[in-house]
Design a protein around this motif. Structure first.
Motif, short mmCIF file in Angstrom:
data_model
loop_
_atom_site.label_atom_id
_atom_site.label_comp_id
_atom_site.label_asym_id
_atom_site.label_seq_id
_atom_site.Cartn_x
_atom_site.Cartn_y
_atom_site.Cartn_z
N PRO A 53 0.79 -1.23 0.00
CA PRO A 53 0.00 0.00 0.00
C PRO A 53 0.83 1.28 0.00
O PRO A 53 0.38 2.30 -0.54
CB PRO A 53 -0.82 -0.12 1.30
N VAL A 54 2.00 1.27 0.60
CA VAL A 54 2.82 2.48 0.64
C VAL A 54 3.31 2.82 -0.77
O VAL A 54 3.22 3.97 -1.22
CB VAL A 54 4.01 2.31 1.59
N LEU A 55 3.80 1.83 -1.48
CA LEU A 55 4.29 2.06 -2.84
C LEU A 55 3.14 2.51 -3.74
O LEU A 55 3.32 3.36 -4.62
CB LEU A 55 4.94 0.78 -3.38
N ASN A 56 1.96 1.96 -3.53
CA ASN A 56 0.80 2.36 -4.34
C ASN A 56 0.42 3.81 -4.06
O ASN A 56 -0.05 4.52 -4.96
CB ASN A 56 -0.38 1.43 -4.07
N ARG A 57 0.60 4.25 -2.84
CA ARG A 57 0.32 5.65 -2.51
C ARG A 57 1.31 6.57 -3.22
O ARG A 57 0.92 7.63 -3.73
CB ARG A 57 0.40 5.84 -1.00
N ILE A 58 2.56 6.15 -3.28
CA ILE A 58 3.57 6.94 -4.00
C ILE A 58 3.28 6.92 -5.50
O ILE A 58 3.48 7.93 -6.20
CB ILE A 58 4.97 6.41 -3.68
N LYS A 59 2.77 5.80 -5.98
CA LYS A 59 2.40 5.71 -7.39
C LYS A 59 1.34 6.75 -7.74
O LYS A 59 1.41 7.41 -8.79
CB LYS A 59 1.90 4.30 -7.72
N GLU A 60 0.35 6.91 -6.88
CA GLU A 60 -0.69 7.91 -7.11
C GLU A 60 -0.08 9.30 -7.21
O GLU A 60 -0.47 10.11 -8.05
CB GLU A 60 -1.71 7.86 -5.97
N GLN A 61 0.89 9.58 -6.35
CA GLN A 61 1.59 10.86 -6.36
C GLN A 61 2.37 11.04 -7.67
O GLN A 61 2.32 12.11 -8.28
CB GLN A 61 2.55 10.91 -5.17
N PHE A 62 3.04 9.98 -8.11
CA PHE A 62 3.84 10.05 -9.33
C PHE A 62 2.96 10.23 -10.57
O PHE A 62 3.34 10.94 -11.51
CB PHE A 62 4.67 8.78 -9.49
N VAL A 63 1.80 9.58 -10.58
CA VAL A 63 0.90 9.72 -11.72
C VAL A 63 0.49 11.18 -11.90
O VAL A 63 0.42 11.70 -13.02
CB VAL A 63 -0.34 8.82 -11.54
N LYS A 64 0.23 11.86 -10.80
CA LYS A 64 -0.18 13.27 -10.85
C LYS A 64 0.98 14.19 -11.21
O LYS A 64 0.84 15.11 -12.02
CB LYS A 64 -0.75 13.68 -9.50
N GLU A 65 2.16 13.95 -10.60
CA GLU A 65 3.28 14.88 -10.74
C GLU A 65 4.17 14.61 -11.95
O GLU A 65 4.88 15.51 -12.42
CB GLU A 65 4.12 14.85 -9.47
N LEU A 115 7.78 -2.04 -8.45
CA LEU A 115 8.57 -0.82 -8.41
C LEU A 115 8.78 -0.27 -9.83
O LEU A 115 8.63 0.94 -10.06
CB LEU A 115 9.93 -1.08 -7.75
N ALA A 116 9.12 -1.14 -10.76
CA ALA A 116 9.35 -0.70 -12.14
C ALA A 116 8.11 -0.04 -12.72
O ALA A 116 8.19 0.97 -13.42
CB ALA A 116 9.78 -1.89 -13.00
N ARG A 117 6.95 -0.59 -12.40
CA ARG A 117 5.70 -0.03 -12.91
C ARG A 117 5.40 1.32 -12.26
O ARG A 117 4.80 2.19 -12.89
CB ARG A 117 4.55 -1.01 -12.68
N VAL A 118 5.80 1.50 -11.01
CA VAL A 118 5.61 2.79 -10.34
C VAL A 118 6.49 3.86 -10.98
O VAL A 118 6.04 4.99 -11.22
CB VAL A 118 5.89 2.67 -8.83
N VAL A 119 7.74 3.52 -11.26
CA VAL A 119 8.65 4.47 -11.93
C VAL A 119 8.10 4.80 -13.32
O VAL A 119 8.12 5.96 -13.75
CB VAL A 119 10.07 3.89 -12.01
N GLN A 120 7.60 3.80 -14.01
CA GLN A 120 6.99 4.02 -15.32
C GLN A 120 5.77 4.95 -15.21
O GLN A 120 5.58 5.84 -16.05
CB GLN A 120 6.57 2.68 -15.93
N ALA A 121 4.98 4.76 -14.17
CA ALA A 121 3.80 5.60 -13.96
C ALA A 121 4.18 7.06 -13.74
O ALA A 121 3.37 7.97 -13.98
CB ALA A 121 2.99 5.09 -12.77
N GLY A 122 5.43 7.28 -13.28
CA GLY A 122 5.94 8.64 -13.10
C GLY A 122 6.45 9.27 -14.37
O GLY A 122 7.04 10.36 -14.33
N GLY A 123 6.25 8.60 -15.50
CA GLY A 123 6.60 9.18 -16.79
C GLY A 123 7.87 8.65 -17.42
O GLY A 123 8.24 9.07 -18.52
N ALA A 124 8.57 7.73 -16.76
CA ALA A 124 9.86 7.26 -17.26
C ALA A 124 9.72 6.18 -18.32
O ALA A 124 8.75 5.40 -18.33
CB ALA A 124 10.71 6.74 -16.12
N GLU A 125 10.71 6.12 -19.20
CA GLU A 125 10.90 4.97 -20.08
C GLU A 125 11.83 4.03 -19.33
O GLU A 125 12.99 4.35 -19.11
CB GLU A 125 11.52 5.41 -21.40
N VAL A 126 11.31 2.87 -18.92
CA VAL A 126 12.02 2.00 -17.98
C VAL A 126 12.63 0.79 -18.69
O VAL A 126 11.97 0.11 -19.48
CB VAL A 126 11.08 1.53 -16.86
N THR A 127 13.89 0.54 -18.37
CA THR A 127 14.56 -0.70 -18.76
C THR A 127 14.99 -1.40 -17.48
O THR A 127 15.52 -0.76 -16.56
CB THR A 127 15.80 -0.42 -19.62
#
Length: 418
Positions: A30-42, A63-75
Motif C-alpha cells: 500500500p505504501v508504494l501504491n500511494r507513492i504511485k498515485e503521487q507520481f501519476v499526478k506529478e 517498483l518498475a511499474r511505479v517508476v513508469q507511472a511517473g513518466g519514465a521509459e524503464v529498462t
C-alpha cells in the motif's frame, strides 16, 4: 523500437502467470501504491530514461511499474542469475517495460544484458550490489555522460560505492538507500531473517529446531537471521570480526566464537558479511558430515567455492538448489543455491510488506536525485530523513494507526539549551 522488440527474455508466453504474481504483491504494497498515485499526478520522470538492476521478481516489477507511472521509459535487468523469474519478465514486457533478463543465463550473457540496459543511455539508475555503477566506471565510461545519479539498496553495493568515492572516482551522486532507517531496520533485519529460512526450509525440507545454526556476521541482516533461527528453535552461534558487534550478539543471547571453533559445531551456516571467503578451506576440514552452507550476501564469494571443490572427490546435485560436495574422508557438505543469495536464489525473497517500504524508499530516492542532482555532487549520500519518516508514516497509516505529534511547547523545549 518497442519494449517488446528491444527485450531479451526467455518466454513471452509466461506473461499471464507473471501478471498474477504482480497482482498479488501489489495488493500487499500500500505504501508504494500511494507513492504511485503521487507520481501519476506529478510525472517527476517525464521524458527521462531509467535503468533498474534488481532481483527481478514480482515485487521489483511493481517498483518498475511505479517508476513508469511517473513518466519514465524503464529498462530493467536482473542483479542475480538465479533470482530472475521468467514469467514476471514476460508480464513486464506486456506492460511496456524493456526487460533484459532470464533465469540462469550464462555468465557472458548475464553481463551482456547488464551492459545493454546501460546502452539505453539512462538519465537515472537503481542499482543492486553496485553492478551497473561498476560497469559504468570500468568497461563503459562512455555511457556516464547522460546519468544524473541513482540509488543503491544493498550493503555490498554501498561498500563498493564508498570505495569508489574514496578513490575520488565516483562520477555521479548515489543515494545509499541501504542506510535509511526504513531499509535496514525492517528489510535487512525482518526481511532477511524470514526470507533466508523460508528458502532454506523450502529447499532442504529439514527441521531447524535443535540444530546449531552459525550466523557469520552480525550486521542488521545477521541480526535478523540469528533472531529467526532462534525463533525456529535453533542453537545459534555468531562469528564476527568486530568486537563491539560480538558483545552485542553475546548480550542478545547468542554464543560468540571464532569461525575456526564454530565450524566444528554448526549444522547450518549462513554468511551475511559482504566479504570474501569468510567460510574457506580450513573450515571445511573440520565440519560435520551433512553440514549445510548458505550465503545471504550479494555475491557468491562468501563461501569459498574453489577451495570447497578442491577438497572434494565428487560433486553432484542431490536436490534442486542443493549441491553435495563429498570430502576425501567421506563427509558430505551441502551448498545451497550455488553459494548465491539463498533467499532469492532458492526462494521468493523478502515478504511483500517489507519490500513495500524499501521500494518506496527507492522510488522517493530517484525523485530526490532527479530534483537535486546538480547540487548533490559526485558522492554517496544519505536519503533525507523526512523522506525516510514519510515512508514510515505512510506504513503506519496503511495499518490503520499513527504516532503522537509534538506540541509547539515541546518543540520549543527540545530546541532550547536552557
Amino acid at each position: 523500437m518497442t519494449a517488446k522488440e528491444k527485450s531479451i527474455i526467455a518466454n513471452p508466453a509466461l506473461a499471464a502467470e507473471g501478471h498474477l504474481k504482480i497482482e498479488w504483491v501489489d495488493a500487499h504494497m500500500p505504501v508504494l501504491n500511494r507513492i504511485k498515485e503521487q507520481f501519476v499526478k506529478e510525472q517527476p520522470f517525464k521524458g527521462l530514461k531509467v535503468s533498474i538492476c534488481l532481483h527481478l521478481e514480482a515485487k521489483t516489477a511493481n517498483l518498475a511499474r511505479v517508476v513508469q507511472a511517473g513518466g519514465a521509459e524503464v529498462t530493467i535487468t536482473g542483479s542475480n542469475p538465479l533470482s530472475t523469474q521468467d514469467d514476471v519478465c514476460a508480464a513486464l514486457v506486456e506492460d511496456g517495460i524493456t526487460v533484459m533478463a532470464k533465469y540462469k543465463p550464462e555468465p557472458e550473457e548475464y553481463k551482456a544484458m547488464l551492459i545493454k540496459s546501460l546502452e539505453t543511455k539512462p538519465d537515472l539508475i537503481i542499482d543492486d550490489g553496485g553492478e551497473l555503477v561498476a560497469l559504468l566506471h570500468t568497461e563503459r565510461p562512455d555511457l556516464i555522460e547522460t546519468i544524473r545519479g541513482g540509488a543503491e539498496e544493498t550493503t555490498t553495493g554501498i561498500i563498493r560505492l564508498k570505495a569508489l568515492q574514496k578513490e575520488g572516482a565516483l562520477q555521479f551522486p548515489m543515494v545509499a538507500v541501504n542506510d535509511a532507517y526504513c531499509k535496514y531496520l525492517f528489510d535487512n533485519r525482518y526481511g532477511t531473517g524470514q526470507s533466508v529460512f523460508d528458502a532454506i526450509n523450502r529447499t532442504t525440507n529439514l527441521v531447524v529446531a535443535g540444530k546449531t545454526v552459525v550466523v557469520v556476521g552480525y550486521g542488521w541482516c545477521g541480526k535478523g537471521v540469528a533472531m529467526r533461527a532462534k525463533g525456529l528453535g535453533a542453537n545459534v552461534i555468531v562469528t564476527e570480526v568486530d568486537a563491539i558487534k560480538g558483545v552485542e550478539a553475546y548480550m542478545d543471547g547468542f554464543a560468540i566464537m571464532p569461525m575456526a571453533e564454530a565450524a566444528k559445531l554448526g549444522d547450518v551456516f549462513v554468511t551475511v558479511t559482504g566479504n570474501n571467503s569468510v567460510i574457506r578451506g580450513e573450515h571445511y576440514d573440520v565440519m560435520k558430515d551433512g553440514a549445510i552452507l548458505a550465503n545471504a550476501g550479494h555475491f557468491d564469494v562468501e563461501v569459498n567455492k574453489p577451495e570447497l571443490l578442491a577438497r572434494s572427490i565428487t560433486k553432484r546435485v542431490v536436490r534442486h538448489n542443493i549441491e553435495e560436495y563429498k570430502q576425501q574422508d567421506g563427509r558430505r557438505l551441502y551448498l545451497l543455491a550455488e553459494g548465491r543469495l539463498v533467499n532469492l536464489g532458492a526462494g521468493d525473497g523478502h515478504p511483500a510488506e517489507i519490500m513495500d517500504m524499501t521500494f518506496s524508499l527507492q522510488a522517493l530516492s530517484l525523485k530526490y536525485v532527479n530534483d537535486q542532482y546538480q547540487a548533490l555532487g559526485k558522492r554517496v549520500l544519505n536519503l533525507p530523513y523526512e523522506l525516510d519518516e514519510q515512508v514510515a508514516r505512510f506504513k503506519l497509516e496503511s495499518l490503520g494507526t499513527s504516532v503522537d505529534k509534538l506540541s509547539e511547547a515541546q518543540i520549543a523545549y527540545l530546541n532550547s539549551w536552557k
